[in-house]
Design an enzyme around this catalytic site. Structure first.
Site, PDB file in Angstrom:
ATOM      1  N   ALA A 137       7.315 126.165   2.858  1.00 21.40           N
ATOM      2  CA  ALA A 137       7.064 127.231   1.869  1.00 21.40           C
ATOM      3  C   ALA A 137       5.685 127.832   2.090  1.00 21.40           C
ATOM      4  O   ALA A 137       4.709 127.120   2.301  1.00 21.40           O
ATOM      5  CB  ALA A 137       7.168 126.671   0.453  1.00 21.40           C
ATOM      6  N   GLY A 138       5.609 129.132   2.036  1.00 25.17           N
ATOM      7  CA  GLY A 138       4.309 129.777   2.226  1.00 25.17           C
ATOM      8  C   GLY A 138       4.355 131.218   1.767  1.00 25.17           C
ATOM      9  O   GLY A 138       5.425 131.820   1.657  1.00 25.17           O
TER      10      GLY A 138
ATOM     11  N   THR B 102       1.809 135.125   1.653  1.00 24.25           N
ATOM     12  CA  THR B 102       0.598 135.856   2.049  1.00 24.25           C
ATOM     13  C   THR B 102       0.126 136.674   0.846  1.00 24.25           C
ATOM     14  O   THR B 102       0.950 137.145   0.045  1.00 24.25           O
ATOM     15  CB  THR B 102       0.870 136.831   3.222  1.00 24.25           C
TER      16      THR B 102
ATOM     17  N   GLY C 142       4.312 132.002  15.924  1.00 29.39           N
ATOM     18  CA  GLY C 142       3.731 133.334  16.072  1.00 29.39           C
ATOM     19  C   GLY C 142       4.466 134.253  15.116  1.00 29.39           C
ATOM     20  O   GLY C 142       4.940 133.818  14.059  1.00 29.39           O
TER      21      GLY C 142
ATOM     22  N   ASP D 242      -2.678 139.269   1.343  1.00 33.55           N
ATOM     23  CA  ASP D 242      -3.699 139.752   2.276  1.00 33.55           C
ATOM     24  C   ASP D 242      -4.722 140.679   1.632  1.00 33.55           C
ATOM     25  O   ASP D 242      -4.442 141.366   0.658  1.00 33.55           O
ATOM     26  CB  ASP D 242      -3.027 140.485   3.444  1.00 33.55           C
TER      27      ASP D 242
ATOM     28  N   TYR E 218      -5.204 132.972   3.996  1.00 32.16           N
ATOM     29  CA  TYR E 218      -4.053 132.450   4.752  1.00 32.16           C
ATOM     30  C   TYR E 218      -4.522 131.653   5.981  1.00 32.16           C
ATOM     31  O   TYR E 218      -4.017 130.557   6.255  1.00 32.16           O
ATOM     32  CB  TYR E 218      -3.182 133.639   5.174  1.00 32.16           C
TER      33      TYR E 218
ATOM     34  N   GLY F 160      -8.172 140.299   7.473  1.00 38.74           N
ATOM     35  CA  GLY F 160      -7.495 140.476   6.178  1.00 38.74           C
ATOM     36  C   GLY F 160      -6.793 139.228   5.671  1.00 38.74           C
ATOM     37  O   GLY F 160      -6.068 139.277   4.686  1.00 38.74           O
TER      38      GLY F 160
ATOM     39  N   ILE G  91       7.349 136.013  13.532  1.00 35.48           N
ATOM     40  CA  ILE G  91       8.782 135.749  13.470  1.00 35.48           C
ATOM     41  C   ILE G  91       9.426 136.785  12.551  1.00 35.48           C
ATOM     42  O   ILE G  91       8.865 137.123  11.498  1.00 35.48           O
ATOM     43  CB  ILE G  91       9.047 134.317  12.909  1.00 35.48           C
TER      44      ILE G  91
ATOM     45  N   GLN H  66      -7.189 135.926  11.492  1.00 34.72           N
ATOM     46  CA  GLN H  66      -6.575 137.262  11.439  1.00 34.72           C
ATOM     47  C   GLN H  66      -7.309 138.106  10.408  1.00 34.72           C
ATOM     48  O   GLN H  66      -7.587 137.647   9.296  1.00 34.72           O
ATOM     49  CB  GLN H  66      -5.092 137.151  11.077  1.00 34.72           C
TER      50      GLN H  66
HETATM   51  P1  NDP Z   1       9.611 134.049   3.589  1.00 33.75           P
HETATM   52  O1  NDP Z   1       8.732 134.870   2.726  1.00 33.75           O
HETATM   53  O2  NDP Z   1      10.791 134.684   4.240  1.00 33.75           O
HETATM   54  O3  NDP Z   1      10.146 132.761   2.741  1.00 33.75           O
HETATM   55  C1  NDP Z   1       9.228 131.971   2.069  1.00 33.75           C
HETATM   56  C2  NDP Z   1       9.936 130.823   1.382  1.00 33.75           C
HETATM   57  O4  NDP Z   1       8.938 130.032   0.700  1.00 33.75           O
HETATM   58  C3  NDP Z   1      10.922 131.276   0.314  1.00 33.75           C
HETATM   59  O5  NDP Z   1      12.028 130.396   0.291  1.00 33.75           O
HETATM   60  C4  NDP Z   1      10.132 131.138  -0.978  1.00 33.75           C
HETATM   61  O6  NDP Z   1      10.927 130.903  -2.141  1.00 33.75           O
HETATM   62  C5  NDP Z   1       9.318 129.897  -0.684  1.00 33.75           C
HETATM   63  N1  NDP Z   1       8.149 129.826  -1.545  1.00 33.75           N
HETATM   64  C6  NDP Z   1       7.107 130.699  -1.607  1.00 33.75           C
HETATM   65  N2  NDP Z   1       6.227 130.304  -2.556  1.00 33.75           N
HETATM   66  C7  NDP Z   1       6.732 129.171  -3.097  1.00 33.75           C
HETATM   67  C8  NDP Z   1       6.302 128.295  -4.137  1.00 33.75           C
HETATM   68  N3  NDP Z   1       5.146 128.494  -4.804  1.00 33.75           N
HETATM   69  N4  NDP Z   1       7.081 127.224  -4.430  1.00 33.75           N
HETATM   70  C9  NDP Z   1       8.222 126.985  -3.770  1.00 33.75           C
HETATM   71  N5  NDP Z   1       8.692 127.775  -2.783  1.00 33.75           N
HETATM   72  C10 NDP Z   1       7.947 128.859  -2.456  1.00 33.75           C
HETATM   73  O7  NDP Z   1       8.643 133.373   4.655  1.00 33.75           O
HETATM   74  P2  NDP Z   1       8.865 133.036   6.202  1.00 33.75           P
HETATM   75  O8  NDP Z   1      10.200 132.464   6.410  1.00 33.75           O
HETATM   76  O9  NDP Z   1       8.453 134.198   7.008  1.00 33.75           O
HETATM   77  O10 NDP Z   1       7.734 131.923   6.412  1.00 33.75           O
HETATM   78  C11 NDP Z   1       8.015 130.532   6.298  1.00 33.75           C
HETATM   79  C12 NDP Z   1       6.764 129.761   6.680  1.00 33.75           C
HETATM   80  O11 NDP Z   1       6.385 130.081   8.026  1.00 33.75           O
HETATM   81  C13 NDP Z   1       5.552 130.088   5.802  1.00 33.75           C
HETATM   82  O12 NDP Z   1       4.786 128.921   5.588  1.00 33.75           O
HETATM   83  C14 NDP Z   1       4.778 131.063   6.658  1.00 33.75           C
HETATM   84  O13 NDP Z   1       3.417 131.070   6.339  1.00 33.75           O
HETATM   85  C15 NDP Z   1       5.039 130.503   8.044  1.00 33.75           C
HETATM   86  N6  NDP Z   1       4.860 131.478   9.109  1.00 33.75           N
HETATM   87  C16 NDP Z   1       5.621 132.603   9.155  1.00 33.75           C
HETATM   88  C17 NDP Z   1       5.442 133.499  10.175  1.00 33.75           C
HETATM   89  C18 NDP Z   1       6.267 134.736  10.301  1.00 33.75           C
HETATM   90  O14 NDP Z   1       5.998 135.493  11.233  1.00 33.75           O
HETATM   91  N7  NDP Z   1       7.245 134.970   9.479  1.00 33.75           N
HETATM   92  C19 NDP Z   1       4.416 133.298  11.207  1.00 33.75           C
HETATM   93  C20 NDP Z   1       3.686 132.063  11.071  1.00 33.75           C
HETATM   94  C21 NDP Z   1       3.911 131.202  10.049  1.00 33.75           C
HETATM   95  P3  NDP Z   1      11.718 132.140  -2.846  1.00 33.75           P
HETATM   96  O15 NDP Z   1      12.889 132.420  -1.930  1.00 33.75           O
HETATM   97  O16 NDP Z   1      12.145 131.583  -4.156  1.00 33.75           O
HETATM   98  O17 NDP Z   1      10.771 133.277  -2.944  1.00 33.75           O
END
Ligand code: NDP
Length: 240
Positions: A83-84, A86, A178, A88, A147, A143, A180, A141
């Site tokens: 879970a993550g 941004t 990277g 920014d 993060y 901004g 995605i 990065q």
């Molecule tokens: P998405 O925004 O597509 O999905 C994020 C997911 O995290 C969702 O399921 C969301 O839940 C959940 N989430 C966010 N905040 C919380 C919270 N407080 N409690 C519980 N769940 C939470 O993100 P990505 O798939 O793109 O990214 C996944 C991971 O990969 C992240 O950690 C991201 O930082 C990292 N990452 C992504 C990159 C990319 O290019 N996409 C690059 C590098 C790292 P809900 O569906 O309910 O909102």
């Protein structure tokens, strides 16, 4: 009984791909999410994954969430801290709230979740933890001081916990994706994204499934000699 894996943020984006691939490998997957019930419902209907909602930034909610999963599905063998968010903005414009939100959601969540599963893993003498970092935690990065700090923290957290878990059969690794193709990257303005893609040697964005395959390997029994490592999956954009 099949092995249980928790994937935080496991109902969308990269997390959904990880959940799917762990289901295909025979895990019973508990996919947690933050608040997007619609995506979680659709994901459950499509995959049969068990879905659970709580805020990973909240320590007590993580304790309760893990206890519920263990009661309903069994002991947790693998934890994927994915879970993550941004929020920014350049430092001079960043509010303390935006700093805290990202640190709590992206980094403190790893503490919260690992704390909730580690004793069970230690008692059973086996566990697999994979933390999802980021290329921007390795390279920084513009901004993204919040993060980059959170993701960089994940890499240090991983190495420290790997040392603590090693004698108990627990491996702890990180993956640094990277760029995605998910909704997180869809927020990046098109002209900025064009520049980013131009800087990726393989010439394209990565796919969520490409991160999932790396997770699948790190959680396998075959990967028992790999711990404390960070695997970069970034199309050659940053060689660390
Ligand atoms: P998405 O925004 O597509 O999905 C994020 C997911 O995290 C969702 O399921 C969301 O839940 C959940 N989430 C966010 N905040 C919380 C919270 N407080 N409690 C519980 N769940 C939470 O993100 P990505 O798939 O793109 O990214 C996944 C991971 O990969 C992240 O950690 C991201 O930082 C990292 N990452 C992504 C990159 C990319 O290019 N996409 C690059 C590098 C790292 P809900 O569906 O309910 O909102």
């Amino acid at each position: 009984m099949s092995q249980v894996a928790i994937v935080t943020g496991g109902t969308r984006g990269i997390g959904a791909a990880i959940s799917r691939s762990l289901i295909d490998s025979g895990y019973t997957v508990a996919a947690s999410y933050g608040g997007d019930h619609e995506s979680a419902k659709a994901f459950h209907e499509a995959t049969g994954a068990h879905t659970y909602q709580w805020d990973v930034a909240d320590f007590e909610a993580c304790v309760e969430g893990v206890a519920k999963i263990e009661k309903e599905l069994g002991p947790v063998e693998a934890l994927i801290n994915n879970a993550g968010i941004t929020r920014d903005g350049t430092l001079h414009k960043m509010t303390p709230d935006r700093w805290q939100e990202v640190i709590q959601t992206n980094l403190s969540s790893c503490f919260n979740m690992c704390h909730a599963v580690i004793n069970g893993m230690r008692e059973r003498g086996y566990g697999r933890i994979v933390n999802i970092g980021s290329i921007n935690g390795q390279a920084g990065q513009y901004g993204q001081v919040n993060y980059a700090a959170a993701k960089s923290g994940i890499h240090g957290f991983t190495k420290a916990l790997a040392q603590e878990g090693a004698r108990s059969g627990i491996t702890v690794n990180a993956i640094a994706p990277g760029y995605i193709e998910t909704s997180m990257v869809a927020k990046v303005p098109e002209r900025v994204l064009e520049k980013i893609v131009a800087g990726i040697p393989v010439g394209r964005l990565g796919q969520p499934e490409e991160i999932a395959r790396a997770v699948e390997f790190l959680v396998s029994r075959d990967a028992g000699f790999i711990t404390g490592s960070t695997l970069s999956v970034n199309g050659g954009q940053h060689m660390y």
